[in-house]
Design an enzyme around this catalytic site. Sequence first.
Site, mmCIF file in Angstrom:
data_model
loop_
_atom_site.group_PDB
_atom_site.id
_atom_site.type_symbol
_atom_site.label_atom_id
_atom_site.label_comp_id
_atom_site.label_asym_id
_atom_site.label_seq_id
_atom_site.Cartn_x
_atom_site.Cartn_y
_atom_site.Cartn_z
ATOM 1 N N ASP A 1 0.853 -1.189 0.000
ATOM 2 C CA ASP A 1 0.000 0.000 0.000
ATOM 3 C C ASP A 1 0.888 1.238 0.000
ATOM 4 O O ASP A 1 1.634 1.473 0.953
ATOM 5 C CB ASP A 1 -0.902 -0.015 1.238
ATOM 6 C CG ASP A 1 -1.968 1.071 1.195
ATOM 7 O OD1 ASP A 1 -2.104 1.732 0.149
ATOM 8 O OD2 ASP A 1 -2.666 1.250 2.217
ATOM 9 N N ASP B 1 -2.829 2.323 -6.080
ATOM 10 C CA ASP B 1 -1.730 2.351 -5.112
ATOM 11 C C ASP B 1 -1.736 1.186 -4.140
ATOM 12 O O ASP B 1 -1.031 1.215 -3.128
ATOM 13 C CB ASP B 1 -1.783 3.662 -4.317
ATOM 14 C CG ASP B 1 -3.067 3.811 -3.510
ATOM 15 O OD1 ASP B 1 -4.062 3.154 -3.856
ATOM 16 O OD2 ASP B 1 -3.065 4.590 -2.540
ATOM 17 N N GLU B 2 -2.482 0.129 -4.453
ATOM 18 C CA GLU B 2 -2.641 -0.945 -3.469
ATOM 19 C C GLU B 2 -2.855 -2.267 -4.187
ATOM 20 O O GLU B 2 -3.608 -2.342 -5.157
ATOM 21 C CB GLU B 2 -3.846 -0.610 -2.579
ATOM 22 C CG GLU B 2 -4.108 -1.565 -1.458
ATOM 23 C CD GLU B 2 -5.353 -1.164 -0.673
ATOM 24 O OE1 GLU B 2 -5.671 -1.861 0.300
ATOM 25 O OE2 GLU B 2 -6.013 -0.155 -1.043
#
Length: 360
Positions: free
Chosen positions: A8, A103-104
Amino acid sequence: MRKIIHCDCDCFYASVEMRDDPNLRGRPLAVGGASDRRGVISTCNYEARSYGVRSAMPTAQAKKLCPDLIVVPGNMKKYREASAQIRDIFLEYSESIEPLSLDEAFLDVTESGRCHGSATLMAEEIRQRVREDLGITISAGVAPNKFLAKIASDWRKPDGLTVITPDAMDQFVLRLPVAKIHGVGRVTAEKMKRQGIRTCADLRSLSQIELTQAYGKFGRRLYQLCRGIDERPVTSDGSRKSVSVERTFNADLGTLEEWQEELTSLYMRLLERLEKLDERYQISGATVKVKYGDFSISSQERASHSGRISEFKQLLQQCWDRRPAPIRLLGVGVKLKDLRAELGPEQLPLPLPEFKRLSA
């Protein structure tokens, strides 16, 4: 027992903006809409969070909490580009990747031979490479399942790594606050608190029937999660769209000769990565990207089936002709076509040319 990594990025959009403009570092920063247009905060850095600024907050309210807050408009093209570069790094450790957002992502590295099979070392190496190659930080969690890996990635944010080994899993879950369980929101957490339920150990005192009566279908899920049980697989099509390499320089490169010299070095790194791909992939395009001293970005691309260095040199020349100015970053990459996805496994033509045979 599976080995799952959850990665993350830390305040991703804001981190990309601070990377591209160092003057923003150390100052409260948010990415979002303007306050005079009923804008909303998309994300903010940790300096802004210390004032109480949060995602989804109206920008006008955020400015009241933090009068010095710098609000910049989002640039999704730039964020998608950074996300694709991070995914390229992930794919060197596993083809089993489940992105949750730009983003994860979850990675199942159970079968990976990288780092002698150590998921902990892989997670640390991924974090280091993202930090060095892209200039942003990632927090990661390592655990035997997705539920615990996601909790672990949030345990030591920002820029942290938490590992939950199989032996430590039960003790970790027993002490886990119920509010950390995905799906337990503020209302449910308050309801549990009134019932004397604060940790997973408290939840274990209730049977599955009792939890189902109190929380409906979610009760069955709670019964499993409070025991650390999560059999959900990491789901992914396993297909990559591109491979790229880039380098940020300590001092800007001001001449075409310096650009060309660095291009040759980057091209060799690109070939090394291409050699690791299996024969299901075919090159479909080539691209060159430069970032100037003022942080503006320019790129050139063309169709390509071979990825010869001469093609990259032509693209680099086009970048120079467009703007012959010092650059702080140079990147090269290829777009890929997944023949297995297009034709199906039974129709895959064999043999395909090996990437290592690419010529100049």
